[in-house]
Design an enzyme around this catalytic site. Structure first.
Site, PDB file in Angstrom:
ATOM      1  N   LYS A   1       1.764  -9.764   5.888  1.00  0.00           N
ATOM      2  CA  LYS A   1       1.470  -8.617   5.023  1.00  0.00           C
ATOM      3  C   LYS A   1      -0.056  -8.519   4.909  1.00  0.00           C
ATOM      4  O   LYS A   1      -0.639  -8.582   3.817  1.00  0.00           O
ATOM      5  CB  LYS A   1       2.156  -8.839   3.655  1.00  0.00           C
ATOM      6  CG  LYS A   1       2.142  -7.631   2.748  1.00  0.00           C
ATOM      7  CD  LYS A   1       3.036  -6.494   3.189  1.00  0.00           C
ATOM      8  CE  LYS A   1       2.940  -5.322   2.229  1.00  0.00           C
ATOM      9  NZ  LYS A   1       3.564  -4.091   2.756  1.00  0.00           N
TER      10      LYS A   1
ATOM     11  N   ASP B   1      11.366 -18.221   4.452  1.00  0.00           N
ATOM     12  CA  ASP B   1      12.488 -18.671   3.633  1.00  0.00           C
ATOM     13  C   ASP B   1      13.365 -17.474   3.263  1.00  0.00           C
ATOM     14  O   ASP B   1      14.590 -17.509   3.398  1.00  0.00           O
ATOM     15  CB  ASP B   1      11.940 -19.354   2.368  1.00  0.00           C
ATOM     16  CG  ASP B   1      12.994 -20.176   1.663  1.00  0.00           C
ATOM     17  OD1 ASP B   1      14.078 -20.383   2.241  1.00  0.00           O
ATOM     18  OD2 ASP B   1      12.753 -20.607   0.523  1.00  0.00           O
TER      19      ASP B   1
ATOM     20  N   ASP C   1      17.359 -16.278   4.976  1.00  0.00           N
ATOM     21  CA  ASP C   1      18.601 -16.044   4.220  1.00  0.00           C
ATOM     22  C   ASP C   1      19.178 -14.693   4.634  1.00  0.00           C
ATOM     23  O   ASP C   1      20.392 -14.537   4.813  1.00  0.00           O
ATOM     24  CB  ASP C   1      18.323 -16.026   2.708  1.00  0.00           C
ATOM     25  CG  ASP C   1      18.624 -17.366   2.044  1.00  0.00           C
ATOM     26  OD1 ASP C   1      18.405 -18.397   2.708  1.00  0.00           O
ATOM     27  OD2 ASP C   1      19.074 -17.383   0.882  1.00  0.00           O
TER      28      ASP C   1
ATOM     29  N   TYR D   1       4.263 -22.666  -1.008  1.00  0.00           N
ATOM     30  CA  TYR D   1       5.224 -23.742  -1.235  1.00  0.00           C
ATOM     31  C   TYR D   1       4.585 -25.125  -1.393  1.00  0.00           C
ATOM     32  O   TYR D   1       5.293 -26.120  -1.472  1.00  0.00           O
ATOM     33  CB  TYR D   1       6.254 -23.780  -0.097  1.00  0.00           C
ATOM     34  CG  TYR D   1       7.389 -22.793  -0.308  1.00  0.00           C
ATOM     35  CD1 TYR D   1       7.225 -21.661  -1.091  1.00  0.00           C
ATOM     36  CD2 TYR D   1       8.634 -22.989   0.282  1.00  0.00           C
ATOM     37  CE1 TYR D   1       8.253 -20.757  -1.282  1.00  0.00           C
ATOM     38  CE2 TYR D   1       9.662 -22.091   0.100  1.00  0.00           C
ATOM     39  CZ  TYR D   1       9.473 -20.968  -0.681  1.00  0.00           C
ATOM     40  OH  TYR D   1      10.502 -20.067  -0.869  1.00  0.00           O
TER      41      TYR D   1
ATOM     42  N   ASP E   1       7.842  -6.351   4.718  1.00  0.00           N
ATOM     43  CA  ASP E   1       8.809  -5.402   4.135  1.00  0.00           C
ATOM     44  C   ASP E   1       9.521  -4.610   5.240  1.00  0.00           C
ATOM     45  O   ASP E   1      10.730  -4.385   5.180  1.00  0.00           O
ATOM     46  CB  ASP E   1       8.133  -4.471   3.110  1.00  0.00           C
ATOM     47  CG  ASP E   1       6.771  -3.980   3.549  1.00  0.00           C
ATOM     48  OD1 ASP E   1       6.270  -4.428   4.589  1.00  0.00           O
ATOM     49  OD2 ASP E   1       6.201  -3.118   2.844  1.00  0.00           O
TER      50      ASP E   1
HETATM   51  P1  ATP Z   1      18.646 -22.261  -3.041  1.00  0.00           P
HETATM   52  O1  ATP Z   1      17.779 -21.441  -3.936  1.00  0.00           O
HETATM   53  O2  ATP Z   1      18.618 -23.716  -3.325  1.00  0.00           O
HETATM   54  O3  ATP Z   1      18.502 -21.920  -1.588  1.00  0.00           O
HETATM   55  P2  ATP Z   1      20.737 -20.453  -3.880  1.00  0.00           P
HETATM   56  O4  ATP Z   1      20.907 -20.438  -5.343  1.00  0.00           O
HETATM   57  O5  ATP Z   1      20.003 -19.347  -3.185  1.00  0.00           O
HETATM   58  O6  ATP Z   1      20.146 -21.866  -3.424  1.00  0.00           O
HETATM   59  P3  ATP Z   1      22.757 -21.144  -2.111  1.00  0.00           P
HETATM   60  O7  ATP Z   1      23.260 -22.435  -2.580  1.00  0.00           O
HETATM   61  O8  ATP Z   1      21.799 -21.145  -0.983  1.00  0.00           O
HETATM   62  O9  ATP Z   1      22.156 -20.424  -3.334  1.00  0.00           O
HETATM   63  O10 ATP Z   1      23.979 -20.209  -1.723  1.00  0.00           O
HETATM   64  C1  ATP Z   1      24.187 -18.906  -2.186  1.00  0.00           C
HETATM   65  C2  ATP Z   1      25.693 -18.660  -2.243  1.00  0.00           C
HETATM   66  O11 ATP Z   1      26.228 -18.619  -0.929  1.00  0.00           O
HETATM   67  C3  ATP Z   1      26.413 -19.784  -2.960  1.00  0.00           C
HETATM   68  O12 ATP Z   1      26.462 -19.531  -4.328  1.00  0.00           O
HETATM   69  C4  ATP Z   1      27.770 -19.827  -2.289  1.00  0.00           C
HETATM   70  O13 ATP Z   1      28.680 -18.987  -2.952  1.00  0.00           O
HETATM   71  C5  ATP Z   1      27.485 -19.299  -0.882  1.00  0.00           C
HETATM   72  N1  ATP Z   1      27.393 -20.418   0.067  1.00  0.00           N
HETATM   73  C6  ATP Z   1      26.295 -21.119   0.394  1.00  0.00           C
HETATM   74  N2  ATP Z   1      26.593 -22.079   1.275  1.00  0.00           N
HETATM   75  C7  ATP Z   1      27.901 -21.990   1.546  1.00  0.00           C
HETATM   76  C8  ATP Z   1      28.828 -22.715   2.375  1.00  0.00           C
HETATM   77  N3  ATP Z   1      28.433 -23.745   3.153  1.00  0.00           N
HETATM   78  N4  ATP Z   1      30.106 -22.325   2.390  1.00  0.00           N
HETATM   79  C9  ATP Z   1      30.540 -21.291   1.648  1.00  0.00           C
HETATM   80  N5  ATP Z   1      29.731 -20.575   0.825  1.00  0.00           N
HETATM   81  C10 ATP Z   1      28.434 -20.912   0.767  1.00  0.00           C
END
Ligand code: ATP
Length: 337
Positions: free
Chosen positions: A170, A227, A231, A123, A203
């Site tokens: 890994k 990261d 998620d 990063y 993994d």
């Molecule tokens: P990044 O790559 O910047 O982390 P990303 O493209 O992975 O972003 P995010 O914005 O992190 O996507 O969110 C993924 C999905 O989760 C969004 O498209 C949305 O639908 C849902 N989401 C994220 N945050 C929220 C929130 N606070 N409330 C409701 N839904 C959310």
């Protein structure tokens, strides 16, 4: 009086910031805990307006504040958060994942925290092309690895749970870089004989987060793996809308949701503000420790309890199965604080 810099961000950022600001103002009025909130531009909107994703004025103001709250930013995220983490040496990215009643979690006994190294790995943006090949440098140092390992063990010591650190890497494939990370964590573990230490390939960890998420306590890992895994761990306990994070250094800290700018739902007033409000709870805990201010802990606890009590009674946003919009859910929190 705590000076809080607030980056309002892009996508759903401004909606979350509005919610955060009104909750902080309520805390300011109802409890004897005073904040001065300074709203700042950074991200795509700043780039459009000023030509810089992270304007100098924003950096200067953040440096003069007691802590920073950052709503998600869009395409220019790497030019904002990655730069801030390195500039302010916010080396520990702390991402808790806990199951709460009435949340769509995989199980009800999940309680873990991912401690992600925040300053190096892939990063750092050291990418270039050589002929037709694209190259990225993955730098892992002993200094940063030991520092994050120590942070992880100290966290495990303070948590009331399993007292376990899982080092995720890994090293069977990336023998030198992840080999160094694993060795550094192993060395640090020797100073913590009361904390259980285990190692897991990334993994296998991704699989075990689904298969046996309750087994984890503190996961320590490198930047990119952290990261991705955070998620996943957020989803395991109910989704990104409930996932807060902290970026912590020795002298300063910045708090933000795990998720990004979520452009797909921006401007619709349906985003769940809990991710940002629980980041405020993390900020209050950090300020409480730094300034030996017990009021910060009390109010932080109150904020967290208020959010989860509402969720328990079915008052929740759409992403976690409710029907409240961002504004109404925020009003409910304010009413119950
Ligand atoms: P990044 O790559 O910047 O982390 P990303 O493209 O992975 O972003 P995010 O914005 O992190 O996507 O969110 C993924 C999905 O989760 C969004 O498209 C949305 O639908 C849902 N989401 C994220 N945050 C929220 C929130 N606070 N409330 C409701 N839904 C959310």
């Amino acid at each position: 009086m705590y000076k809080i810099s607030l980056i309002t961000g892009d996508g759903i950022g401004p909606e979350l910031s509005e919610s955060a600001e009104s909750v902080l103002n309520t805390i300011h009025d109802k409890y004897d805990l005073k904040f001065e909130i300074i709203k700042l531009l950074a991200g795509d909107s700043a780039l459009k307006k000023t030509g810089a994703a992270l304007p100098m004025n924003t950096i200067d103001t953040i440096k003069k504040s007691d802590a920073c709250l950052k709503a998600p930013v869009g395409e220019s995220a790497a030019d904002v958060i990655v730069v801030l983490r390195r500039m302010l040496d916010l080396y520990a990215n702390v991402r808790p994942a806990k199951s709460y009643p009435h949340m769509p979690a995989l199980r009800d006994d999940i309680d873990m925290v991912i401690v992600r190294e925040n300053t190096e790995d892939l990063y750092t943006g050291k990418e270039f092309t050589v002929g037709n090949a694209a190259v990225a440098l993955r730098i892992i140092t002993e200094y940063a690895s030991k520092r994050i390992a120590k942070y992880a063990f100290e966290s495990a010591k303070q948590r009331n749970s399993k007292k376990k650190v899982t080092c995720v890497h890994k090293s069977n494939v990336m023998r030198i870089t992840d080999g160094l990370f694993a060795k550094a964590c192993t060395e640090v573990s020797k100073s913590y004989p009361d904390i259980l230490f285990e190692q897991m390939y990334v993994d296998a960890c991704a699989m075990n987060l689904i298969r046996q998420p309750e087994q984890f306590d503190v996961i320590v890992t490198t930047n990119l793996f952290g990261d991705i895994l955070s998620d996943e761990s957020s989803q395991v306990v109910g989704g990104l809308g409930m996932a807060p994070a902290a970026n912590i250094g020795d002298n300063f800290a910045l708090f933000e949701p795990v998720h990004g700018a979520a452009f797909d739902i921006a401007g619709k007033n349906i985003a769940n503000p809990s991710s940002f409000l629980l980041s405020i709870k993390m900020m209050l805990d950090w300020l409480g420790v730094k300034h030996s201010d017990t009021k910060c802990f009390e109010v932080g606890q109150k904020l967290e309890t208020t959010i989860f009590d509402l969720v328990k009674t079915g008052v929740k946003t759409k992403d976690i199965g409710g029907d409240k919009n961002t504004t109404d859910f925020t009003h409910e929190i304010i009413k119950n604080l």
